[in-house]
Design a protein around this motif. Structure first.
Motif, PDB file in Angstrom:
ATOM      1  N   SER A  12     -11.636  86.799  60.571  1.00  0.00           N
ATOM      2  CA  SER A  12     -11.396  87.018  61.993  1.00  0.00           C
ATOM      3  C   SER A  12      -9.962  86.602  62.342  1.00  0.00           C
ATOM      4  N   GLY A  13      -9.236  87.501  62.950  1.00  0.00           N
ATOM      5  CA  GLY A  13      -7.847  87.211  63.302  1.00  0.00           C
ATOM      6  C   GLY A  13      -6.852  87.549  62.203  1.00  0.00           C
ATOM      7  N   HIS A  14      -7.340  87.844  61.000  1.00  0.00           N
ATOM      8  CA  HIS A  14      -6.423  88.126  59.882  1.00  0.00           C
ATOM      9  C   HIS A  14      -6.450  89.574  59.412  1.00  0.00           C
ATOM     10  N   VAL A  15      -7.477  90.319  59.800  1.00  0.00           N
ATOM     11  CA  VAL A  15      -7.495  91.757  59.519  1.00  0.00           C
ATOM     12  C   VAL A  15      -7.843  92.478  60.822  1.00  0.00           C
ATOM     13  N   GLY A  16      -7.666  93.807  60.809  1.00  0.00           N
ATOM     14  CA  GLY A  16      -7.929  94.558  62.035  1.00  0.00           C
ATOM     15  C   GLY A  16      -9.394  94.828  62.264  1.00  0.00           C
ATOM     16  N   GLY A  17     -10.204  94.772  61.197  1.00  0.00           N
ATOM     17  CA  GLY A  17     -11.627  95.060  61.356  1.00  0.00           C
ATOM     18  C   GLY A  17     -12.367  94.929  60.051  1.00  0.00           C
ATOM     19  N   LEU A  18     -13.677  95.201  60.138  1.00  0.00           N
ATOM     20  CA  LEU A  18     -14.538  95.143  58.951  1.00  0.00           C
ATOM     21  C   LEU A  18     -15.167  96.505  58.748  1.00  0.00           C
ATOM     22  N   LYS A  19     -15.372  96.883  57.486  1.00  0.00           N
ATOM     23  CA  LYS A  19     -16.112  98.113  57.201  1.00  0.00           C
ATOM     24  C   LYS A  19     -17.496  97.727  56.687  1.00  0.00           C
ATOM     25  N   ILE A  20     -18.511  98.250  57.345  1.00  0.00           N
ATOM     26  CA  ILE A  20     -19.892  98.027  56.912  1.00  0.00           C
ATOM     27  C   ILE A  20     -20.419  99.355  56.396  1.00  0.00           C
ATOM     28  N   GLY A  21     -20.889  99.375  55.165  1.00  0.00           N
ATOM     29  CA  GLY A  21     -21.393 100.612  54.573  1.00  0.00           C
ATOM     30  C   GLY A  21     -22.864 100.525  54.235  1.00  0.00           C
ATOM     31  N   PHE A  22     -23.287 101.447  53.363  1.00  0.00           N
ATOM     32  CA  PHE A  22     -24.709 101.540  52.997  1.00  0.00           C
ATOM     33  C   PHE A  22     -25.270 100.201  52.514  1.00  0.00           C
ATOM     34  N   GLU A  23     -24.500  99.558  51.648  1.00  0.00           N
ATOM     35  CA  GLU A  23     -25.037  98.393  50.940  1.00  0.00           C
ATOM     36  C   GLU A  23     -25.498  97.311  51.920  1.00  0.00           C
ATOM     37  N   PHE A  24     -24.652  96.964  52.843  1.00  0.00           N
ATOM     38  CA  PHE A  24     -25.000  95.918  53.807  1.00  0.00           C
ATOM     39  C   PHE A  24     -25.951  96.460  54.877  1.00  0.00           C
ATOM     40  N   PHE A  25     -25.662  97.662  55.373  1.00  0.00           N
ATOM     41  CA  PHE A  25     -26.435  98.175  56.514  1.00  0.00           C
ATOM     42  C   PHE A  25     -27.892  98.402  56.136  1.00  0.00           C
ATOM     43  N   TYR A  26     -28.129  98.979  54.958  1.00  0.00           N
ATOM     44  CA  TYR A  26     -29.525  99.244  54.587  1.00  0.00           C
ATOM     45  C   TYR A  26     -30.266  97.967  54.180  1.00  0.00           C
ATOM     46  N   ALA A  27     -29.539  96.930  53.890  1.00  0.00           N
ATOM     47  CA  ALA A  27     -30.199  95.658  53.580  1.00  0.00           C
ATOM     48  C   ALA A  27     -30.533  94.886  54.854  1.00  0.00           C
ATOM     49  N   HIS A  28     -29.711  95.056  55.884  1.00  0.00           N
ATOM     50  CA  HIS A  28     -29.887  94.173  57.057  1.00  0.00           C
ATOM     51  C   HIS A  28     -29.947  94.893  58.397  1.00  0.00           C
ATOM     52  N   TYR A  29     -29.739  96.193  58.395  1.00  0.00           N
ATOM     53  CA  TYR A  29     -29.865  97.010  59.596  1.00  0.00           C
ATOM     54  C   TYR A  29     -29.146  96.403  60.804  1.00  0.00           C
ATOM     55  N   LEU A  30     -29.774  96.583  61.967  1.00  0.00           N
ATOM     56  CA  LEU A  30     -29.057  96.267  63.203  1.00  0.00           C
ATOM     57  C   LEU A  30     -28.764  94.783  63.364  1.00  0.00           C
ATOM     58  N   ASN A  31     -29.704  93.945  62.939  1.00  0.00           N
ATOM     59  CA  ASN A  31     -29.455  92.510  63.110  1.00  0.00           C
ATOM     60  C   ASN A  31     -28.277  92.065  62.250  1.00  0.00           C
ATOM     61  N   GLY A  32     -28.192  92.608  61.042  1.00  0.00           N
ATOM     62  CA  GLY A  32     -27.068  92.274  60.171  1.00  0.00           C
ATOM     63  C   GLY A  32     -25.767  92.758  60.779  1.00  0.00           C
ATOM     64  N   TYR A  33     -25.806  93.983  61.285  1.00  0.00           N
ATOM     65  CA  TYR A  33     -24.604  94.538  61.929  1.00  0.00           C
ATOM     66  C   TYR A  33     -24.146  93.607  63.045  1.00  0.00           C
ATOM     67  N   ARG A  34     -25.112  93.227  63.901  1.00  0.00           N
ATOM     68  CA  ARG A  34     -24.734  92.401  65.068  1.00  0.00           C
ATOM     69  C   ARG A  34     -24.215  91.044  64.641  1.00  0.00           C
ATOM     70  N   ALA A  35     -24.792  90.500  63.570  1.00  0.00           N
ATOM     71  CA  ALA A  35     -24.345  89.181  63.105  1.00  0.00           C
ATOM     72  C   ALA A  35     -22.870  89.242  62.711  1.00  0.00           C
ATOM     73  N   LEU A  36     -22.465  90.350  62.091  1.00  0.00           N
ATOM     74  CA  LEU A  36     -21.048  90.472  61.706  1.00  0.00           C
ATOM     75  C   LEU A  36     -20.175  90.807  62.920  1.00  0.00           C
ATOM     76  N   ALA A  37     -20.648  91.742  63.732  1.00  0.00           N
ATOM     77  CA  ALA A  37     -19.846  92.144  64.900  1.00  0.00           C
ATOM     78  C   ALA A  37     -19.616  90.952  65.828  1.00  0.00           C
ATOM     79  N   ASP A  38     -20.596  90.056  65.893  1.00  0.00           N
ATOM     80  CA  ASP A  38     -20.464  88.884  66.771  1.00  0.00           C
ATOM     81  C   ASP A  38     -19.321  87.963  66.358  1.00  0.00           C
ATOM     82  N   LYS A  39     -18.827  88.121  65.127  1.00  0.00           N
ATOM     83  CA  LYS A  39     -17.696  87.278  64.697  1.00  0.00           C
ATOM     84  C   LYS A  39     -16.383  87.774  65.308  1.00  0.00           C
ATOM     85  N   GLY A  40     -16.438  88.921  65.974  1.00  0.00           N
ATOM     86  CA  GLY A  40     -15.301  89.298  66.812  1.00  0.00           C
ATOM     87  C   GLY A  40     -14.431  90.444  66.332  1.00  0.00           C
ATOM     88  N   LEU A  41     -14.631  90.915  65.094  1.00  0.00           N
ATOM     89  CA  LEU A  41     -13.755  91.995  64.617  1.00  0.00           C
ATOM     90  C   LEU A  41     -14.379  93.364  64.893  1.00  0.00           C
TER      91      LEU A  41
END
Ligand code: C5P
Length: 248
Positions: free
Chosen positions: A28-57
């Motif tokens: 956070s603060g050191h890159v412009g954003g995060l890329k979430i692909g199949f591997e993470f999304f299909y393992a954790h779906y929306l809650n996983g997505y939100r957990a990462l998005a909540d870190k601010g990027l």
């Protein structure tokens, strides 16, 4: 003129949610954003997505949607509440599919949501000319990339995901405003892993990339935050040397 400095999105390719959250926090603060692909999304779906998005990027949600136009449009509508900064579809889904996806994304404003930048995947970089022929596509992968990129642009897409070695041709054909998102990036001296044709961050920026997608060169470093900062410093230096007209 192309942007002076390319942005960096770090690919979070893991199913380990604790590791993904730790990376998101470190970056956070050191890159412009995060890329979430199949591997993470299909393992954790929306809650996983939100957990990462909540870190601010900002998030590039790399789900490469590919189905009939109505289904893809409904998938885009279902994803809009997540407000990904970038979202993608396969250009091979055709003109109507891309237009339906773009129209669905444009509905975000009516819902009080931020619309994602819509990207198309042209030809997977894992496919050779022989692989394309085997699925009935004649010509070189480069011809097919250019054909699909033009189709994407004409049907509401804001840009494409492309290999670093396609940046020059796409920039020349598609003009300065079409977004070029580029994986397969490796800082000088780092391992290329399974990527066959890599380019350094500065060279890809120089060629005209808008966003560099960098995974393992950051995530496998001893300190991901330090690795990201070093890459950003390199990009800043390279941008200011080219602004000053230095040869690089
Ligand atoms: O670790 P690395 O930097 O190779 O990660 C690159 C990321 O970009 C991965 O998430 C990979 O799936 C993705 N990608 C790619 N080549 C493409 C399209 C996407 O490497 N043509």
């Amino acid at each position: 003129m192309k942007p002076m400095r390319a942005d960096v999105y770090c690919a979070i390719d893991t199913t380990d949610i604790a590791r993904a959250e730790a990376l998101a926090a470190q970056l956070s603060g050191h890159v412009g954003g995060l890329k979430i692909g199949f591997e993470f999304f299909y393992a954790h779906y929306l809650n996983g997505y939100r957990a990462l998005a909540d870190k601010g990027l900002p998030i590039f949600l790399d789900l490469k949607l590919h189905d009939i136009p109505n289904t893809v449009a409904q998938a885009v509508r279902a994803l809009l509440p997540l407000e990904p900064r970038l979202l993608n579809v396969h250009a091979a889904g055709g003109a109507a599919m891309m237009q339906a996806a773009a129209n669905a994304a444009a509905e975000a404003g009516d819902k009080g949501l931020r619309a994602p930048t819509m990207l198309a995947v042209t030809v997977l970089t894992s496919l050779s000319e022989g692989d394309l022929q085997a699925i009935g596509v004649q010509g070189t992968p480069r011809d097919q990339v250019l054909r699909l990129a033009a189709l994407a642009r004409d049907n509401g897409m804001d840009g494409v995901v492309c290999s670093a070695h396609e940046i020059d041709a796409l920039r020349a054909e598609m003009g300065p405003d079409f977004k070029l998102i580029v994986p397969g990036i490796r800082p000088a001296g780092s391992a290329s892993h399974d990527q066959k044709r890599v380019m350094t961050p500065a060279a890809a920026q120089q060629a005209g990339a808008d966003i560099l997608v960098i995974g393992r060169a950051i995530t496998e470093a001893t300190n991901a935050g330090d690795a990201a900062r070093a890459i950003m410093a390199d990009l800043n230096n390279s941008a200011s040397s080219s602004q000053n007209g230095d040869a690089s």
